[in-house]
Design a protein around this motif. Structure first.
Motif, PDB file in Angstrom:
ATOM      1  N   UNK A 127      -1.358  -8.287  -3.827  1.00 44.58           N
ATOM      2  CA  UNK A 127      -1.965  -7.109  -4.417  1.00 44.58           C
ATOM      3  C   UNK A 127      -1.180  -5.851  -4.095  1.00 44.58           C
ATOM      4  N   UNK A 128      -1.477  -4.793  -4.847  1.00 45.08           N
ATOM      5  CA  UNK A 128      -0.845  -3.495  -4.621  1.00 45.08           C
ATOM      6  C   UNK A 128      -1.920  -2.421  -4.733  1.00 45.08           C
ATOM      7  N   UNK A 129      -2.091  -1.619  -3.688  1.00 44.29           N
ATOM      8  CA  UNK A 129      -3.159  -0.624  -3.644  1.00 44.29           C
ATOM      9  C   UNK A 129      -2.587   0.741  -3.295  1.00 44.29           C
ATOM     10  N   UNK A 155       0.842  -1.193   0.000  1.00 44.29           N
ATOM     11  CA  UNK A 155       0.000   0.000   0.000  1.00 44.29           C
ATOM     12  C   UNK A 155       0.879   1.246   0.000  1.00 44.29           C
ATOM     13  N   UNK A 156       0.767   2.045  -1.055  1.00 44.92           N
ATOM     14  CA  UNK A 156       1.509   3.304  -1.142  1.00 44.92           C
ATOM     15  C   UNK A 156       0.811   4.165  -2.182  1.00 44.92           C
ATOM     16  N   UNK A 157       0.695   5.469  -1.914  1.00 47.03           N
ATOM     17  CA  UNK A 157      -0.021   6.332  -2.847  1.00 47.03           C
ATOM     18  C   UNK A 157       0.863   6.837  -3.978  1.00 47.03           C
ATOM     19  N   UNK A 158       2.107   6.381  -4.028  1.00 51.75           N
ATOM     20  CA  UNK A 158       3.008   6.741  -5.123  1.00 51.75           C
ATOM     21  C   UNK A 158       3.193   5.525  -6.035  1.00 51.75           C
ATOM     22  N   UNK A 159       2.652   5.561  -7.247  1.00 57.13           N
ATOM     23  CA  UNK A 159       2.722   4.410  -8.159  1.00 57.13           C
ATOM     24  C   UNK A 159       4.132   3.899  -8.400  1.00 57.13           C
ATOM     25  N   UNK A 160       5.101   4.810  -8.523  1.00 53.78           N
ATOM     26  CA  UNK A 160       6.475   4.376  -8.801  1.00 53.78           C
ATOM     27  C   UNK A 160       7.057   3.597  -7.633  1.00 53.78           C
ATOM     28  N   UNK A 161       6.673   3.976  -6.406  1.00 56.26           N
ATOM     29  CA  UNK A 161       7.136   3.245  -5.227  1.00 56.26           C
ATOM     30  C   UNK A 161       6.566   1.830  -5.241  1.00 56.26           C
ATOM     31  N   UNK A 162       5.284   1.715  -5.568  1.00 56.68           N
ATOM     32  CA  UNK A 162       4.653   0.392  -5.645  1.00 56.68           C
ATOM     33  C   UNK A 162       5.346  -0.486  -6.677  1.00 56.68           C
ATOM     34  N   UNK A 163       5.633   0.087  -7.828  1.00 60.34           N
ATOM     35  CA  UNK A 163       6.302  -0.680  -8.886  1.00 60.34           C
ATOM     36  C   UNK A 163       7.684  -1.127  -8.427  1.00 60.34           C
ATOM     37  N   UNK A 164       8.417  -0.204  -7.784  1.00 56.56           N
ATOM     38  CA  UNK A 164       9.758  -0.532  -7.322  1.00 56.56           C
ATOM     39  C   UNK A 164       9.763  -1.653  -6.296  1.00 56.56           C
TER      40      UNK A 164
END
Length: 216
Positions: free
Chosen positions: A33-35, A9-18
């Motif tokens: 999952x990733x939200x 869970x992170x509101x920064x898409x690039x952080x989630x991808x990383x």
């Protein structure tokens, strides 16, 4: 040993991808999952079996479950068997201590190498808690000491939460509603924080928080 089933869970898409790319290389991990919001995180946990959540400390914009300590306490209360790994830019030892006291299994500082997440998961898999590098069990070891740092580190966890919401543009009344405290209590905690930071006006308070990178 069973795999760790993890939701991110992170509101920064690039952080989630990383993070996801990193965890895809770890054999004992399965990302369920990733939200990007706390509401989506709660919904995912209700529908999918996960035993670990890796969540950003600050995910503004979701009033249903909030973020920060409010979200952490909700997760621990609603999912007592869930192991929580908190990602944060916050290095205030009192805030980090409060997170461990609340029941999180690990705190990973965003300023450290992303690979620390894997180290944290390895510790969890061994049934142990993970502490950030330089963070002693006395919760104070390795903390940089300087005039500004001293001021920031003197903030209590509750004062820190009040400031975090205030800098977002929330009124004292709204902060009281979100944190389930009285307006009088919130006003007192805000005033106490301002004294500790040696600022006299709301404008100075916001400027201090921005210039010091307190909530980045």
């Amino acid at each position: 040993m069973d795999k760790l089933r993890i939701v991110l869970a992170d509101d920064h898409p690039l952080v989630l991808v990383g993070i996801r790319d990193l965890l895809d290389t770890v054999l004992y991990v399965e990302v369920t999952g990733a939200v990007s919001t706390s509401t989506d995180l709660i919904s995912h946990l209700e529908k999918n079996h996960s035993n670990v959540v890796i969540t950003d400390y600050s995910m503004p914009g979701d009033d249903a479950y909030g973020d920060g300590m409010r979200l952490i306490k909700y997760l621990i209360r609603r999912h007592p068997d869930l192991q929580i790994v908190v990602l944060t830019m916050v290095s205030n030892p009192m805030i980090i201590s409060a997170l461990y006291d609340a029941g999180v299994a690990a705190v990973v500082l965003k300023r450290d190498n992303l690979a620390e997440i894997v180290t944290a998961l390895s510790m969890l898999r061994l049934g142990r808690k993970y502490y950030p590098p330089g963070f002693g069990r006395d919760h104070l070891a390795g903390v940089q000491r300087n005039p500004i740092g001293d001021c920031i580190n003197s903030l209590s966890p509750k004062e820190f939460e009040v400031l975090r919401h205030f800098v977002r543009g929330e009124t004292v009344t709204l902060i009281a509603e979100n944190l389930k405290r009285s307006v009088k209590t919130i006003s007192g905690q805000k005033a106490s924080a301002m004294r500790k930071l040696n600022v006299q006006t709301d404008q100075e308070l916001v400027a201090f928080c921005m210039e010091s990178g307190l909530f980045q």
